[in-house]
Design an enzyme around this catalytic site. Structure first.
Site, PDB file in Angstrom:
ATOM      1  N   LYS A 131      -3.003   6.221  -3.948  1.00  0.00           N
ATOM      2  CA  LYS A 131      -4.128   7.111  -3.608  1.00  0.00           C
ATOM      3  C   LYS A 131      -3.960   8.495  -4.222  1.00  0.00           C
ATOM      4  CE  LYS A 131      -3.928   4.737   0.821  1.00  0.00           C
ATOM      5  NZ  LYS A 131      -2.530   4.562   1.182  1.00  0.00           N
TER       6      LYS A 131
ATOM      7  N   HIS B 213      -7.831   9.560  -1.243  1.00  0.00           N
ATOM      8  CA  HIS B 213      -7.124   9.478   0.043  1.00  0.00           C
ATOM      9  C   HIS B 213      -7.956  10.024   1.215  1.00  0.00           C
ATOM     10  CE1 HIS B 213      -2.751   9.316   1.665  1.00  0.00           C
ATOM     11  NE2 HIS B 213      -3.607   9.042   2.624  1.00  0.00           N
TER      12      HIS B 213
ATOM     13  N   TYR C  19       2.719   9.974   0.339  1.00  0.00           N
ATOM     14  CA  TYR C  19       3.846   9.399   1.078  1.00  0.00           C
ATOM     15  C   TYR C  19       5.181   9.670   0.378  1.00  0.00           C
ATOM     16  CZ  TYR C  19       0.014   6.491   2.977  1.00  0.00           C
ATOM     17  OH  TYR C  19      -1.159   6.032   3.512  1.00  0.00           O
TER      18      TYR C  19
ATOM     19  N   ASP D 223       0.844  -1.197   0.000  1.00  0.00           N
ATOM     20  CA  ASP D 223       0.000   0.000   0.000  1.00  0.00           C
ATOM     21  C   ASP D 223       0.878   1.244   0.000  1.00  0.00           C
ATOM     22  OD1 ASP D 223      -2.827   1.161   0.650  1.00  0.00           O
ATOM     23  OD2 ASP D 223      -1.429   2.196   1.990  1.00  0.00           O
TER      24      ASP D 223
END
Ligand code: A2P
Length: 308
Positions: free
Chosen positions: A80, A111, A55, A50
């Protein structure tokens, strides 16, 4: 009593696709450490990774996937769309694929339900939280998650994602999304914070009823929840000669949804995949833990969990 063993449990999305119930979380896994974590995870048997544009690790995740030598079709990859790209999820997906160096992802999630305005972005970097003059997040009040969903639901037709879903959605928000006449697709997944101190019971029941796969981020309560020292978890862990984390992840799998423990530590990456088959009474005991007081660990200043 059962000793921990590698989880091969898979669930089914409402698209018919299989999804491994234990995946590697990668929030705060960056650079070389993040790369090594993903590579190690795949080597020891993870088939579900994931990540997210936010990120800032899609490039490392993609590189590790390619370097692993495991055929792409044997892996389940989620990313996302970030809040600044709610008006252009197709472009966001293209950009994610380009950073990942992949032709498609298995699951593309919204998200957060909240869109952010982009007018104050001056350097072209969309992966940020733009602030107003008063330093508050620049929320896009002229847009909403239903409009975003209507753009996202067409994405699987492009072949660039196999499925679409949401993240951080409440029951109320899912109800609104599903009730909208323009919504043709039921989200395949809702990824939210879930752990024994935040079992999300109404959301769990709702998602089950609507055939939306729940996915637990921060399943161990990150570093901020005292879950790994909880006496109930410790007692069950001792009985199974397992780590507390293996019991908590086993609890998610027993409840029937995806758990995404994050780790960059090789031994933990390995042990987090080796979970325990809990008994019904152990499940019940863990279900009671939150009654001492619920705890949410992810609570960003730019998002109101009560909002709909
Ligand atoms: P690290 O990445 O340094 O191994 P969550 O997934 O709930 O957000 O939790 C992630 C945090 O928990 C990270 O700080 C991670 O540290 C730590 N962690 C991951 N697996 C374990 C484990 N098996 N035992 C203890 N801590 C863990």
């Amino acid at each position: 009593m059962s000793a921990p063993k590698p989880s091969t449990s898979v669930g089914k999305l409402n698209t018919g696709a299989s999804i491994p119930l234990v995946g590697l979380g990668t929030y705060l896994s960056e650079d070389e450490t993040g790369y090594k974590a993903v590579l190690h995870a795949i080597k020891v048997g993870y088939r579900h990774i994931d990540c997210a544009a936010l990120y800032k690790n899609e490039d490392f995740v993609g590189r590790a996937i390619r370097d692993s030598g495991v055929p792409r079709e044997e892996l389940f990859v989620t990313t996302k769309v970030w809040n600044t790209q709610h008006r252009e999820p197709a472009k966001a997906l293209e950009e994610s694929l380009s950073r990942l160096g992949l032709d498609y992802v298995d699951l593309f999630l919204m998200h957060w339900p909240q869109a952010l305005r982009t007018e104050r972005i001056t350097d072209g970097n969309m992966i940020t939280v733009p602030k107003r003059e008063d330093e508050k997040p620049d929320v896009d009040t002229e847009w909403n998650y239903i409009k975003t969903w209507h753009l996202m639901q067409d994405l699987p037709a492009s072949g660039k994602t196999k499925a679409v879903g949401v993240s951080n959605f409440s029951v109320k928000q899912l109800e609104k999304l599903l009730a909208d006449p323009g919504s043709k697709v039921v989200p395949a997944c809702n990824q939210v914070e879930v752990h024994p101190l935040l079992p999300q019971i109404p959301l769990y029941d709702f998602c089950k009823k609507k055939n939306i796969m729940l996915a637990a981020y921060s399943p161990l309560g990150s570093q901020k929840a005292p879950l790994l020292d909880d006496p109930v978890i410790l007692e069950i862990a001792a009985k199974h000669k397992a780590d507390p984390a293996q019991i908590i992840i086993g609890w998610d799998v027993k409840r029937g949804y995806v758990a995404l423990p994050k780790s960059v530590t090789p031994s933990r990456i390995e042990s987090n995949l080796q979970i325990v088959n809990l008994t019904d009474s152990e499940l019940e005991k863990i279900n009671e833990i939150h009654k001492k007081g619920e705890k949410r660990v992810v609570d960003p200043e730019w998002f109101d969990f009560e909002e709909d």
